[in-house]
Design an enzyme around this catalytic site. Structure first.
Site, PDB file in Angstrom:
ATOM      1  N   ARG A  75       1.071  -1.221  -0.171  1.00 17.02           N
ATOM      2  CA  ARG A  75      -0.169   0.035  -0.060  1.00 17.02           C
ATOM      3  C   ARG A  75       0.817   1.242   0.157  1.00 17.02           C
ATOM      4  NH1 ARG A  75      -4.683  -2.399   3.779  1.00 17.02           N
ATOM      5  NH2 ARG A  75      -6.231  -3.206   2.274  1.00 17.02           N
TER       6      ARG A  75
ATOM      7  N   ASN B 165      -6.213   1.590  -2.214  1.00 18.88           N
ATOM      8  CA  ASN B 165      -4.969   1.355  -1.395  1.00 18.88           C
ATOM      9  C   ASN B 165      -4.605   0.021  -1.971  1.00 18.88           C
ATOM     10  OD1 ASN B 165      -7.076  -0.300  -0.530  1.00 18.88           O
ATOM     11  ND2 ASN B 165      -6.710   0.076   1.648  1.00 18.88           N
TER      12      ASN B 165
ATOM     13  N   HIS C 149      -6.480  -5.717  -1.269  1.00 19.34           N
ATOM     14  CA  HIS C 149      -7.727  -6.550  -0.123  1.00 19.34           C
ATOM     15  C   HIS C 149      -6.949  -7.715   0.361  1.00 19.34           C
ATOM     16  CE1 HIS C 149     -11.057  -8.020   2.064  1.00 19.34           C
ATOM     17  NE2 HIS C 149     -10.800  -8.979   1.107  1.00 19.34           N
TER      18      HIS C 149
HETATM   19  N1  LIG Z   1     -10.647   6.068   6.015  1.00 17.03           N
HETATM   20  C1  LIG Z   1     -11.014   5.579   4.995  1.00 17.03           C
HETATM   21  N2  LIG Z   1     -10.995   6.414   3.918  1.00 17.03           N
HETATM   22  C2  LIG Z   1     -11.167   5.871   2.777  1.00 17.03           C
HETATM   23  N3  LIG Z   1     -11.217   4.565   2.389  1.00 17.03           N
HETATM   24  C3  LIG Z   1     -11.321   3.744   3.394  1.00 17.03           C
HETATM   25  C4  LIG Z   1     -11.070   4.263   4.693  1.00 17.03           C
HETATM   26  N4  LIG Z   1     -11.221   3.022   5.581  1.00 17.03           N
HETATM   27  C5  LIG Z   1     -11.035   1.913   4.609  1.00 17.03           C
HETATM   28  N5  LIG Z   1     -11.261   2.342   3.356  1.00 17.03           N
HETATM   29  C6  LIG Z   1     -11.412   1.538   2.151  1.00 17.03           C
HETATM   30  O1  LIG Z   1     -12.495   0.402   2.771  1.00 17.03           O
HETATM   31  C7  LIG Z   1     -11.515  -0.867   2.541  1.00 17.03           C
HETATM   32  C8  LIG Z   1     -12.036  -1.874   3.470  1.00 17.03           C
HETATM   33  O2  LIG Z   1     -12.015  -1.121   4.615  1.00 17.03           O
HETATM   34  P1  LIG Z   1     -11.288  -1.984   6.157  1.00 17.03           P
HETATM   35  O3  LIG Z   1     -11.352  -1.137   7.074  1.00 17.03           O
HETATM   36  O4  LIG Z   1     -11.737  -3.462   6.012  1.00 17.03           O
HETATM   37  O5  LIG Z   1      -9.640  -2.020   5.715  1.00 17.03           O
HETATM   38  P2  LIG Z   1      -8.647  -3.174   5.449  1.00 17.03           P
HETATM   39  O6  LIG Z   1      -9.236  -4.278   6.358  1.00 17.03           O
HETATM   40  O7  LIG Z   1      -7.251  -2.608   5.823  1.00 17.03           O
HETATM   41  O8  LIG Z   1      -8.612  -3.347   4.143  1.00 17.03           O
HETATM   42  P3  LIG Z   1      -9.240  -4.580   3.233  1.00 17.03           P
HETATM   43  O9  LIG Z   1     -10.432  -4.997   3.998  1.00 17.03           O
HETATM   44  O10 LIG Z   1      -9.456  -4.008   1.850  1.00 17.03           O
HETATM   45  O11 LIG Z   1      -8.238  -5.721   3.280  1.00 17.03           O
HETATM   46  C9  LIG Z   1     -10.265  -0.348   2.340  1.00 17.03           C
HETATM   47  O12 LIG Z   1      -9.354  -1.577   1.888  1.00 17.03           O
HETATM   48  C10 LIG Z   1      -9.961   0.792   1.757  1.00 17.03           C
HETATM   49  O13 LIG Z   1     -10.133   0.792   0.338  1.00 17.03           O
END
Ligand SMILES: Nc1ncnc2c1ncn2[C@@H]1O[C@H](COP(=O)(O)OP(=O)(O)OP(=O)(O)O)[C@@H](O)[C@H]1O
Length: 169
Positions: free
Chosen positions: A111, A121, A124
């Site tokens: 990322r 980012n 996933h």
């Molecule tokens: N504060 C934020 N601002 C913008 N986009 C966000 C934010 N938090 C999460 N996202 C988006 O939502 C996705 C899912 O969020 P989550 O909190 O599950 O993050 P993660 O577990 O790190 O990522 P993923 O589930 O994609 O592996 C993130 O990968 C990102 O694309």
């Protein structure tokens, strides 16, 4: 021989990563050099209902609409990875959700290197065994992922065949 240590995770290369062949190749090399195995993979272009189903837990959050918009903006690649402690290892390779934090805390993570914004980012990864099972059922409804080395190896060759079929279609 059954190995309790072999596990699976579901990884996604988000659309903007797929559009960048240099980044795509680099992430693939990172996976291989880390010792994780690619069990199966496919490219899909999610419909809006499919993306909404995948991210249903985030419904109502301020970034939800832009996340759905990103994930339906073009093809993405879904991979099942296997290996010891693979859920944590893939998440570590990805780095923190927020790109700004990633850049400062882990400059070599995916990322940090290939994320463009907190939403775009790059990738996933499942966050638990239960999440993997739910996500794998969505993307690979006809495949079972068994926790033993022999089936992981078999799946790997099946995965390449599947990829080859998709590449040639
Ligand atoms: N504060 C934020 N601002 C913008 N986009 C966000 C934010 N938090 C999460 N996202 C988006 O939502 C996705 C899912 O969020 P989550 O909190 O599950 O993050 P993660 O577990 O790190 O990522 P993923 O589930 O994609 O592996 C993130 O990968 C990102 O694309």
């Amino acid at each position: 021989m059954t190995s309790a240590a072999t596990a699976f995770t579901l990884a996604i290369f988000k659309p903007h990563l797929l559009k960048n062949p240099v980044a795509y190749g680099a992430v693939e090399r990172l996976i291989k050099s880390s010792g994780m195995r690619i069990v199966t993979r496919k490219q899909v272009h999610l419909t809006q209902p499919e993306a909404e189903q995948f991210y249903r837990d985030h419904q109502g959050k301020f970034f939800y609409r832009r996340l759905i918009s990103l994930m339906t903006s073009g093809p993405l690649e879904v991979l099942v990875l296997s290996g010891e402690n693979v859920i944590n290892r893939w998440r570590e390779l990805m780095g923190p959700t927020k790109v700004f934090k990633a850049v400062y805390s882990n400059p070599e993570c995916i990322r940090s290197l290939y994320g463009l914004t907190d939403t775009r980012n790059a990738s996933h990864g499942s966050d638990s065994v239960a999440s993997f099972q739910t996500e794998a059922a969505l993307f690979f409804p006809n495949q079972e992922f068994a926790s033993n080395e022999a089936s992981a190896d078999n799946c790997e060759s099946n995965g390449h065949q599947q990829q080859d079929r998709q590449n040639s279609s």
